[in-house]
Design a protein around this motif. Structure first.
Motif, PDB file in Angstrom:
ATOM      1  N   LEU A  27      50.448  48.531  42.852  1.00 19.30           N
ATOM      2  CA  LEU A  27      50.157  47.501  41.858  1.00 19.30           C
ATOM      3  C   LEU A  27      49.641  46.236  42.531  1.00 19.30           C
ATOM      4  N   VAL A  28      50.260  45.848  43.638  1.00 17.25           N
ATOM      5  CA  VAL A  28      49.804  44.676  44.382  1.00 17.25           C
ATOM      6  C   VAL A  28      48.409  44.925  44.955  1.00 17.25           C
ATOM      7  N   LEU A  29      48.212  46.110  45.513  1.00 17.86           N
ATOM      8  CA  LEU A  29      46.910  46.453  46.096  1.00 17.86           C
ATOM      9  C   LEU A  29      45.794  46.376  45.064  1.00 17.86           C
ATOM     10  N   PHE A  30      45.996  47.028  43.930  1.00 17.87           N
ATOM     11  CA  PHE A  30      44.922  47.136  42.942  1.00 17.87           C
ATOM     12  C   PHE A  30      44.754  45.859  42.120  1.00 17.87           C
ATOM     13  N   THR A  31      45.822  45.080  41.984  1.00 21.05           N
ATOM     14  CA  THR A  31      45.660  43.769  41.351  1.00 21.05           C
ATOM     15  C   THR A  31      44.804  42.884  42.236  1.00 21.05           C
ATOM     16  N   GLY A  32      45.013  42.977  43.548  1.00 20.29           N
ATOM     17  CA  GLY A  32      44.184  42.231  44.479  1.00 20.29           C
ATOM     18  C   GLY A  32      42.732  42.643  44.405  1.00 20.29           C
ATOM     19  N   GLU A  33      42.473  43.947  44.312  1.00 19.46           N
ATOM     20  CA  GLU A  33      41.092  44.419  44.209  1.00 19.46           C
ATOM     21  C   GLU A  33      40.452  43.959  42.902  1.00 19.46           C
ATOM     22  N   THR A  34      41.223  43.962  41.829  1.00 25.49           N
ATOM     23  CA  THR A  34      40.683  43.547  40.533  1.00 25.49           C
ATOM     24  C   THR A  34      40.302  42.081  40.534  1.00 25.49           C
ATOM     25  N   THR A  35      41.201  41.232  40.986  1.00 22.18           N
ATOM     26  CA  THR A  35      40.915  39.802  40.998  1.00 22.18           C
ATOM     27  C   THR A  35      39.812  39.463  41.990  1.00 22.18           C
ATOM     28  N   ALA A  36      39.798  40.169  43.131  1.00 22.95           N
ATOM     29  CA  ALA A  36      38.738  39.931  44.115  1.00 22.95           C
ATOM     30  C   ALA A  36      37.383  40.338  43.559  1.00 22.95           C
ATOM     31  N   TYR A  37      37.348  41.470  42.854  1.00 28.17           N
ATOM     32  CA  TYR A  37      36.083  41.922  42.269  1.00 28.17           C
ATOM     33  C   TYR A  37      35.581  40.932  41.222  1.00 28.17           C
ATOM     34  N   CYS A  38      36.456  40.512  40.323  1.00 29.17           N
ATOM     35  CA  CYS A  38      36.054  39.568  39.281  1.00 29.17           C
ATOM     36  C   CYS A  38      35.598  38.245  39.886  1.00 29.17           C
ATOM     37  N   MET A  56      36.080  49.960  45.841  1.00 29.42           N
ATOM     38  CA  MET A  56      35.982  49.707  47.284  1.00 29.42           C
ATOM     39  C   MET A  56      36.110  50.973  48.123  1.00 29.42           C
ATOM     40  N   LEU A  57      36.744  52.000  47.576  1.00 29.21           N
ATOM     41  CA  LEU A  57      37.040  53.197  48.363  1.00 29.21           C
ATOM     42  C   LEU A  57      35.804  53.869  48.957  1.00 29.21           C
ATOM     43  N   PRO A  58      34.685  54.038  48.224  1.00 31.40           N
ATOM     44  CA  PRO A  58      33.509  54.657  48.847  1.00 31.40           C
ATOM     45  C   PRO A  58      33.053  53.927  50.115  1.00 31.40           C
ATOM     46  N   GLN A  59      33.100  52.612  50.090  1.00 34.99           N
ATOM     47  CA  GLN A  59      32.741  51.846  51.277  1.00 34.99           C
ATOM     48  C   GLN A  59      33.717  52.114  52.419  1.00 34.99           C
ATOM     49  N   TYR A  60      35.013  52.152  52.100  1.00 35.77           N
ATOM     50  CA  TYR A  60      36.011  52.386  53.125  1.00 35.77           C
ATOM     51  C   TYR A  60      35.847  53.772  53.763  1.00 35.77           C
ATOM     52  N   CYS A  73      56.092  41.637  36.249  1.00 37.93           N
ATOM     53  CA  CYS A  73      54.740  41.074  36.245  1.00 37.93           C
ATOM     54  C   CYS A  73      54.731  39.661  36.824  1.00 37.93           C
ATOM     55  N   GLY A  74      55.831  38.929  36.630  1.00 33.64           N
ATOM     56  CA  GLY A  74      55.930  37.611  37.239  1.00 33.64           C
ATOM     57  C   GLY A  74      55.980  37.695  38.756  1.00 33.64           C
ATOM     58  N   VAL A  75      56.774  38.635  39.270  1.00 34.31           N
ATOM     59  CA  VAL A  75      56.832  38.841  40.719  1.00 34.31           C
ATOM     60  C   VAL A  75      55.468  39.291  41.241  1.00 34.31           C
ATOM     61  N   LEU A  76      54.805  40.158  40.483  1.00 32.83           N
ATOM     62  CA  LEU A  76      53.462  40.588  40.866  1.00 32.83           C
ATOM     63  C   LEU A  76      52.516  39.393  40.986  1.00 32.83           C
ATOM     64  N   GLY A  77      52.575  38.504  40.002  1.00 30.62           N
ATOM     65  CA  GLY A  77      51.715  37.333  40.041  1.00 30.62           C
ATOM     66  C   GLY A  77      51.993  36.457  41.255  1.00 30.62           C
ATOM     67  N   ILE A  78      53.270  36.269  41.570  1.00 32.37           N
ATOM     68  CA  ILE A  78      53.645  35.437  42.723  1.00 32.37           C
ATOM     69  C   ILE A  78      53.177  36.078  44.028  1.00 32.37           C
ATOM     70  N   VAL A  79      53.449  37.382  44.162  1.00 29.45           N
ATOM     71  CA  VAL A  79      53.045  38.079  45.385  1.00 29.45           C
ATOM     72  C   VAL A  79      51.530  38.059  45.543  1.00 29.45           C
ATOM     73  N   VAL A  88      46.508  37.562  47.792  1.00 29.09           N
ATOM     74  CA  VAL A  88      45.118  37.871  47.494  1.00 29.09           C
ATOM     75  C   VAL A  88      44.150  36.872  48.103  1.00 29.09           C
ATOM     76  N   GLY A  89      44.634  35.692  48.478  1.00 29.60           N
ATOM     77  CA  GLY A  89      43.767  34.747  49.162  1.00 29.60           C
ATOM     78  C   GLY A  89      43.199  35.335  50.428  1.00 29.60           C
ATOM     79  N   ASN A  90      43.922  36.279  50.998  1.00 29.04           N
ATOM     80  CA  ASN A  90      43.430  37.023  52.155  1.00 29.04           C
ATOM     81  C   ASN A  90      43.640  38.505  51.856  1.00 29.04           C
ATOM     82  N   GLN A  91      42.697  39.108  51.149  1.00 30.33           N
ATOM     83  CA  GLN A  91      42.823  40.499  50.732  1.00 30.33           C
ATOM     84  C   GLN A  91      42.995  41.432  51.922  1.00 30.33           C
ATOM     85  N   GLN A  92      42.569  40.991  53.088  1.00 33.25           N
ATOM     86  CA  GLN A  92      42.699  41.799  54.287  1.00 33.25           C
ATOM     87  C   GLN A  92      44.172  42.088  54.597  1.00 33.25           C
TER      88      GLN A  92
END
Length: 364
Positions: free
Chosen positions: A94-105, A29-33, A301-307, A312-316
């Motif tokens: 970790l939260v940022l990039f996990t969101g990008e990964t799941t959003a991309y997939c 996403m960074l090139p677009q940003y 990792c459990g806390v990461l999943g919860i957060v 991630v429903g609203n990556q914004q």
């Protein structure tokens, strides 16, 4: 004993982890940003911060070739402060990039709405890699990097010349470039997790693998940004997932159909290792105070999943946080801490444990 040796890696493994950590999320996403702010000069913003990352990388290597952050010869309050800063920053990323990964997939590989299932598969994988420690993660990276190299070479050799140098010109290092550097700091400074590792082996003083790794990092990140601008020009602000959109311009596509799936597979492997590197850094930072790496791996990792599940429903939301004041944690953790750690090594690191033959005694 396992806790003492699980984060010992070789220089070549350090170089590979540095490459994966730095390149992975700079080509999504960074090139677009950056294009949205700096326009055709976005590659200058990328180059500026990659150069800054280079200085941090060599500081990190200078420290880890002699000790690690947990055993740093420094006043205890200072050392603990650095550990906490690195841990908090790594969790935010970790939260940022996990969101990008799941959003991309979710948007690219599957229909919309499957990100929860993607997260359900990702979290256990991170738990496993995190609990195994840096040595296992480094060995995994050694295997993955060969596949990644083959995919990159394939796409470079058969790339179609679809871009125009006119889209990059004229070159102007203006205020927009500086603003882009400032706003997207969180996507840079990728090497502080490596401070928890210790480089070992007879060739640990050989800096050549790290130098080669940094040259490849520079070429891949700045090169992708230049190619992205040359192909899409000002329209790059509308193009997400830069690495994937560039991969479709392949001469083999006319014969075999789309071949960008190889790039997607390679990137997903890199993403898992990058995320595991961040989660292991968070675990190590807590482990310094409590112990129990396996339990901490599950908890983190459990806390990461919860957060991520609720964010991630609203990556914004995550994007807004990481482009806000939180981004300045990157300066502290990824630039200041390595330099301070190196200064501590130079100032306090003259003592040597003659019995064990190591520079510093490992302690929590």
């Amino acid at each position: 004993m396992r806790d003492k040796i699980s984060n010992k890696i070789y220089t070549g493994q350090f170089a590979i982890l540095a490459f994966i950590s730095s390149v992975c999320f700079k080509v999504v996403m960074l090139p677009q940003y950056l294009t949205a702010i700096a326009g055709r000069n976005a590659w200058l913003a990328m180059m500026t911060l990659v150069l800054a990352d280079g200085a941090a990388l060599f500081c990190v290597y200078a420290v880890t070739s002699r000790t690690d952050l947990r055993a740093l010869p420094a006043p205890v309050p200072l050392k603990r402060l650095m550990i906490v800063i690195v841990g908090l920053t790594c969790f935010a990323k970790l939260v940022l990039f996990t969101g990008e990964t799941t959003a991309y997939c979710s948007t690219t590989l599957f229909d919309e709405g499957l990100w929860r299932l993607i997260l359900a598969g990702l979290v256990p994988t991170l738990v496993y890699l995190t609990a195994k420690g840096g040595n296992v993660l480094a060995r995994t990276a050694q295997i993955v990097v060969w596949f990644v190299a083959a995919v990159v070479i394939l796409n470079v050799v058969f790339a179609e010349n679809t871009g125009s140098i006119k889209n990059v010109l004229p070159i102007s290092y203006d205020a927009k470039v500086v603003f882009a550097c400032d706003k997207y700091l969180a996507w840079f400074g990728d090497f502080s997790p490596l401070l928890f590792y210790s480089v070992t082996g007879k060739k640990k003083k050989n800096i050549m693998p790290v130098l080669i790794s940094y040259i490849i990092i520079f070429v891949c990140t700045v090169g992708v940004m230049l190619a992205f601008t040359a192909v899409y020009g000002g329209g790059g602000v509308l193009v997400a997932n830069a690495f994937n959109k560039l991969a479709i311009f392949n001469k083999l596509s006319t014969l075999l159909g789309t071949v960008d799936f190889t790039v997607v597979c390679a990137w997903l492997l890199l993403a898992v290792i990058k995320l595991a590197l961040l989660s292991s850094a968070v675990v190590e930072s807590i482990y310094c105070f409590t112990g129990g790496r396996t339990v901490l791996s599950v908890l983190v990792c459990g806390v990461l999943g919860i957060v991520t599940f609720f964010a991630v429903g609203n990556q914004q939301t995550v994007y807004n946080a990481m482009t806000g004041y939180v981004r300045y944690m990157t300066i502290a953790a990824d630039y200041a801490v390595p330099f301070v750690a190196l200064a501590c090594v130079k100032a306090f690191g003259k003592r040597k444990d003659e019995a064990s033959g190591v520079l510093y005694e490992t302690s929590r």
